[in-house]
Design a protein around this motif. Structure first.
Motif, PDB file in Angstrom:
ATOM      1  N   ALA A 134       6.130   4.858   1.675  1.00  0.00           N
ATOM      2  CA  ALA A 134       4.963   4.758   0.788  1.00  0.00           C
ATOM      3  C   ALA A 134       3.669   4.802   1.580  1.00  0.00           C
ATOM      4  CB  ALA A 134       5.033   3.472  -0.031  1.00  0.00           C
ATOM      5  N   GLY A 135       3.618   4.029   2.658  1.00  0.00           N
ATOM      6  CA  GLY A 135       2.421   4.028   3.481  1.00  0.00           C
ATOM      7  C   GLY A 135       2.165   5.369   4.122  1.00  0.00           C
ATOM      8  N   TYR A 136       3.246   6.008   4.568  1.00  0.00           N
ATOM      9  CA  TYR A 136       3.121   7.300   5.241  1.00  0.00           C
ATOM     10  C   TYR A 136       2.699   8.398   4.271  1.00  0.00           C
ATOM     11  CZ  TYR A 136       4.423  11.524   7.779  1.00  0.00           C
ATOM     12  OH  TYR A 136       4.401  12.762   8.367  1.00  0.00           O
ATOM     13  N   LEU A 137       3.390   8.500   3.131  1.00  0.00           N
ATOM     14  CA  LEU A 137       3.109   9.571   2.175  1.00  0.00           C
ATOM     15  C   LEU A 137       1.677   9.520   1.659  1.00  0.00           C
ATOM     16  CD1 LEU A 137       6.418   9.527   0.091  1.00  0.00           C
ATOM     17  CD2 LEU A 137       5.655  11.351   1.632  1.00  0.00           C
ATOM     18  N   THR A 138       1.207   8.313   1.319  1.00  0.00           N
ATOM     19  CA  THR A 138      -0.140   8.198   0.770  1.00  0.00           C
ATOM     20  C   THR A 138      -1.198   8.449   1.837  1.00  0.00           C
ATOM     21  OG1 THR A 138       0.065   5.782   1.041  1.00  0.00           O
ATOM     22  CG2 THR A 138       0.453   6.691  -1.155  1.00  0.00           C
ATOM     23  N   ALA A 139      -0.992   7.918   3.040  1.00  0.00           N
ATOM     24  CA  ALA A 139      -1.975   8.141   4.109  1.00  0.00           C
ATOM     25  C   ALA A 139      -2.000   9.614   4.509  1.00  0.00           C
ATOM     26  CB  ALA A 139      -1.647   7.269   5.321  1.00  0.00           C
ATOM     27  N   VAL A 162     -10.589   2.977   6.702  1.00  0.00           N
ATOM     28  CA  VAL A 162     -10.229   1.554   6.731  1.00  0.00           C
ATOM     29  C   VAL A 162      -8.980   1.384   5.877  1.00  0.00           C
ATOM     30  CG1 VAL A 162     -12.544   0.650   7.167  1.00  0.00           C
ATOM     31  CG2 VAL A 162     -11.786   1.035   4.801  1.00  0.00           C
ATOM     32  N   ALA A 163      -8.245   0.297   6.137  1.00  0.00           N
ATOM     33  CA  ALA A 163      -7.007   0.020   5.407  1.00  0.00           C
ATOM     34  C   ALA A 163      -7.076  -1.379   4.816  1.00  0.00           C
ATOM     35  CB  ALA A 163      -5.809   0.140   6.341  1.00  0.00           C
ATOM     36  N   ILE A 164      -6.720  -1.483   3.551  1.00  0.00           N
ATOM     37  CA  ILE A 164      -6.624  -2.785   2.880  1.00  0.00           C
ATOM     38  C   ILE A 164      -5.160  -3.009   2.565  1.00  0.00           C
ATOM     39  CG2 ILE A 164      -7.409  -4.210   0.967  1.00  0.00           C
ATOM     40  CD1 ILE A 164      -9.857  -2.456   0.720  1.00  0.00           C
ATOM     41  N   ALA A 165      -4.526  -3.826   3.382  1.00  0.00           N
ATOM     42  CA  ALA A 165      -3.094  -4.088   3.264  1.00  0.00           C
ATOM     43  C   ALA A 165      -2.839  -5.262   2.323  1.00  0.00           C
ATOM     44  CB  ALA A 165      -2.505  -4.355   4.649  1.00  0.00           C
ATOM     45  N   GLY A 166      -1.547  -5.491   2.027  1.00  0.00           N
ATOM     46  CA  GLY A 166      -1.183  -6.559   1.100  1.00  0.00           C
ATOM     47  C   GLY A 166      -1.265  -7.937   1.720  1.00  0.00           C
ATOM     48  N   ASP A 167      -0.233  -8.314   2.483  1.00  0.00           N
ATOM     49  CA  ASP A 167      -0.252  -9.609   3.168  1.00  0.00           C
ATOM     50  C   ASP A 167       0.423  -9.464   4.523  1.00  0.00           C
ATOM     51  OD1 ASP A 167       2.689 -10.435   3.028  1.00  0.00           O
ATOM     52  OD2 ASP A 167       2.272 -10.153   0.902  1.00  0.00           O
ATOM     53  N   ARG A 168       0.386 -10.526   5.300  1.00  0.00           N
ATOM     54  CA  ARG A 168       0.865 -10.459   6.680  1.00  0.00           C
ATOM     55  C   ARG A 168       2.368 -10.673   6.821  1.00  0.00           C
ATOM     56  NH1 ARG A 168      -3.479 -10.880  10.321  1.00  0.00           N
ATOM     57  NH2 ARG A 168      -5.446 -11.429   9.305  1.00  0.00           N
ATOM     58  N   SER A 173       5.090  -5.093   2.878  1.00  0.00           N
ATOM     59  CA  SER A 173       3.695  -4.914   3.266  1.00  0.00           C
ATOM     60  C   SER A 173       3.599  -4.444   4.715  1.00  0.00           C
ATOM     61  CB  SER A 173       2.926  -6.224   3.080  1.00  0.00           C
ATOM     62  OG  SER A 173       1.583  -6.079   3.493  1.00  0.00           O
ATOM     63  N   ILE A 174       4.369  -5.079   5.573  1.00  0.00           N
ATOM     64  CA  ILE A 174       4.364  -4.723   6.995  1.00  0.00           C
ATOM     65  C   ILE A 174       4.807  -3.270   7.183  1.00  0.00           C
ATOM     66  CG2 ILE A 174       5.450  -5.223   9.224  1.00  0.00           C
ATOM     67  CD1 ILE A 174       5.690  -8.167   8.213  1.00  0.00           C
ATOM     68  N   ALA A 175       5.853  -2.879   6.454  1.00  0.00           N
ATOM     69  CA  ALA A 175       6.381  -1.520   6.594  1.00  0.00           C
ATOM     70  C   ALA A 175       5.397  -0.480   6.067  1.00  0.00           C
ATOM     71  CB  ALA A 175       7.713  -1.409   5.864  1.00  0.00           C
ATOM     72  N   ARG A 176       4.713  -0.782   4.975  1.00  0.00           N
ATOM     73  CA  ARG A 176       3.718   0.170   4.449  1.00  0.00           C
ATOM     74  C   ARG A 176       2.630   0.416   5.484  1.00  0.00           C
ATOM     75  NH1 ARG A 176       2.899  -1.795  -1.886  1.00  0.00           N
ATOM     76  NH2 ARG A 176       5.125  -1.826  -2.374  1.00  0.00           N
ATOM     77  N   ASN A 177       2.205  -0.641   6.141  1.00  0.00           N
ATOM     78  CA  ASN A 177       1.174  -0.501   7.169  1.00  0.00           C
ATOM     79  C   ASN A 177       1.668   0.380   8.317  1.00  0.00           C
ATOM     80  OD1 ASN A 177      -0.074  -2.358   5.531  1.00  0.00           O
ATOM     81  ND2 ASN A 177       0.081  -4.053   6.975  1.00  0.00           N
ATOM     82  N   GLN A 178       2.935   0.200   8.683  1.00  0.00           N
ATOM     83  CA  GLN A 178       3.496   1.003   9.772  1.00  0.00           C
ATOM     84  C   GLN A 178       3.499   2.485   9.395  1.00  0.00           C
ATOM     85  OE1 GLN A 178       7.298  -0.983  10.072  1.00  0.00           O
ATOM     86  NE2 GLN A 178       6.579  -2.394  11.650  1.00  0.00           N
ATOM     87  N   GLY A 179       3.848   2.773   8.137  1.00  0.00           N
ATOM     88  CA  GLY A 179       3.827   4.165   7.687  1.00  0.00           C
ATOM     89  C   GLY A 179       2.435   4.753   7.709  1.00  0.00           C
ATOM     90  N   MET A 180       1.460   3.945   7.299  1.00  0.00           N
ATOM     91  CA  MET A 180       0.064   4.401   7.304  1.00  0.00           C
ATOM     92  C   MET A 180      -0.381   4.727   8.736  1.00  0.00           C
ATOM     93  SD  MET A 180      -3.093   2.925   8.274  1.00  0.00           S
ATOM     94  CE  MET A 180      -2.800   1.153   8.103  1.00  0.00           C
ATOM     95  N   ARG A 181      -0.042   3.855   9.675  1.00  0.00           N
ATOM     96  CA  ARG A 181      -0.448   4.087  11.068  1.00  0.00           C
ATOM     97  C   ARG A 181       0.230   5.336  11.648  1.00  0.00           C
ATOM     98  NH1 ARG A 181       1.288  -1.400  11.908  1.00  0.00           N
ATOM     99  NH2 ARG A 181      -0.270  -2.826  11.058  1.00  0.00           N
ATOM    100  N   LYS A 182       1.466   5.581  11.227  1.00  0.00           N
ATOM    101  CA  LYS A 182       2.173   6.781  11.680  1.00  0.00           C
ATOM    102  C   LYS A 182       1.417   8.046  11.257  1.00  0.00           C
ATOM    103  CE  LYS A 182       6.533   9.305  11.081  1.00  0.00           C
ATOM    104  NZ  LYS A 182       7.839   9.324  10.360  1.00  0.00           N
ATOM    105  N   ALA A 183       0.946   8.073  10.020  1.00  0.00           N
ATOM    106  CA  ALA A 183       0.186   9.230   9.543  1.00  0.00           C
ATOM    107  C   ALA A 183      -1.117   9.386  10.319  1.00  0.00           C
ATOM    108  CB  ALA A 183      -0.097   9.084   8.047  1.00  0.00           C
ATOM    109  N   VAL A 184      -1.755   8.266  10.649  1.00  0.00           N
ATOM    110  CA  VAL A 184      -2.994   8.322  11.435  1.00  0.00           C
ATOM    111  C   VAL A 184      -2.708   8.896  12.818  1.00  0.00           C
ATOM    112  CG1 VAL A 184      -4.782   6.923  12.549  1.00  0.00           C
ATOM    113  CG2 VAL A 184      -4.124   6.448  10.171  1.00  0.00           C
ATOM    114  N   ARG A 185      -1.614   8.459  13.438  1.00  0.00           N
ATOM    115  CA  ARG A 185      -1.257   8.983  14.768  1.00  0.00           C
ATOM    116  C   ARG A 185      -0.996  10.485  14.717  1.00  0.00           C
ATOM    117  NH1 ARG A 185       1.933   4.288  14.875  1.00  0.00           N
ATOM    118  NH2 ARG A 185       3.821   5.507  14.485  1.00  0.00           N
TER     119      ARG A 185
END
Length: 355
Positions: A134-139, A162-168, A173-185
């Motif tokens: 989810a994080g990867y596809l959307t980013a 900027v990224a507004i994530a869910g919780d820590r 939530s953690i996995a979505r953030n990882q997907g988002m960062r992968k797309a940024v890389r």
């Protein structure tokens, strides 16, 4: 275990829903589970925790304390806010079998819970959407659209985000953030991720955070959000300072709310992924089979499956036609191994269900 063909009362399941009863995601999750129950002839009761972190544990304890004849056959629960260890302890000795859906177990919790059918033998297993998707596809979709809009780039020709994530703590939530960062890389330096904040899944908090981020980073034109409500909050903040979402800044979200689809079709929301709300419904299929002696053990006890789809104007309309009306029946029987002995592996595909 029931023998196939033996008359019995309907299989009973209780879902400890961690969300609010008026929260689009968790309401749609419960509705999908009800459609599965109706299709398979199961009894489902949904208890809402209303985002109270302690309530799922209290609800589990109440179920365990019921007279034996009133206890459900199964409890489906989520590990939101790392409540799984306490929920399992509350159900211990009750005779209720438990299944975890929507989120997985973090490694730091392993000493407390072990693995399914181990320390807690009644914990049958888990089904988790691959939240990184989810994080990867959307980013990725957000970035691809922005690369075609030169006006969004900063003075150095890059895209600031900027990224507004869910919780820590929630694994999803953690996995979505990882997907988002992968797309940024993968953008190979074209995208600068200025900051990640945590909006606790709330529109109001995300709006306040976005206002601060836009002031701190005036060249930001991309906002990735971990769910739809936080995307709405960031869009509110952009409008508040005179901007036009979808025109001079791009936003992404996750979930399948009516408002999200509306903004997507209007072009104000650039990228939207969803489908993970089906984890509970697919879990109902697995429990239907398990009750009838068809175990999922051969596929593994902690399953992680790709459930996310990237939505556009066409498939979002198709989705809403099937899920917005409670009277529309969906046939989950085609996904059952018990009813379809030729199936060797669960094929949980939203697109197939919508055909």
């Amino acid at each position: 275990m029931l023998v196939a063909g033996t008359p019995a009362f309907a299989q009973s399941v209780v879902f400890l829903n961690p969300g609010k009863s008026n929260e689009a995601y968790w309401r749609s999750s419960a509705q999908a589970m009800q459609k599965a129950a109706d299709s398979l002839g199961m009894q489902l009761r949904v208890l809402y925790a209303q985002r109270n972190r302690l309530e799922p544990v209290a609800m589990a304890q109440k179920l365990a304390n019921l007279p034996k004849s009133e206890r459900p056959d199964y409890v489906v629960f989520s590990n939101d806010y790392s409540t799984a260890p306490s929920i399992l302890k509350a159900l211990e000795g009750s005779g209720i079998q438990a299944f975890m859906a929507f989120s997985g177990i973090q490694e730091e919790l392993r000493p407390q819970v072990g693995v399914p059918r181990g320390k807690f033998p009644f914990w049958l297993g888990s089904l988790e959407p691959n939240a990184e998707d989810a994080g990867y596809l959307t980013a990725q979709a957000l970035i691809q659209k922005a690369l075609k809009m030169p006006a969004l780039r900063d003075a150095q020709g890059k895209l600031q985000m900027v990224a507004i994530a869910g919780d820590r703590s929630t694994p999803a939530s953690i996995a979505r953030n990882q997907g988002m960062r992968k797309a940024v890389r993968e953008a190979q330096g074209m995208v600068v991720l200025r900051q990640e904040v945590y909006g606790e899944w709330r529109q109001d908090k995300a709006r306040d955070q976005a206002l601060g981020l836009f002031q701190r980073y005036p060249e930001v034109r991309l906002v990735w959000a971990g769910n739809d409500l936080m995307a709405f909050g960031a869009m509110d903040a952009w409008r508040q300072q005179g901007g036009l979402p979808g025109t001079d800044a791009l936003f992404s979200g996750i979930n399948t709310s009516e408002q999200a689809f509306d903004w997507l079709r209007k072009g104000q929301l650039t990228a939207l992924a969803g489908g993970h709300f089906m984890a509970g419904a697919w879990a109902m299929v697995m429990l239907y089979d398990h009750y009838r002696g068809v175990d999922f053990l051969d596929e593994g006890l902690e399953l992680r499956r790709n459930m996310f789809e990237l939505f556009d104007a066409r498939n979002s309309q198709q989705f809403e036609q099937h899920f917005s009306q409670t009277a529309v029946r969906l046939d989950f029987r085609a996904f059952s191994k018990y009813l379809n002995p030729q199936l060797r592996r669960y094929q949980f595909e939203l697109a197939q269900l919508l055909r």
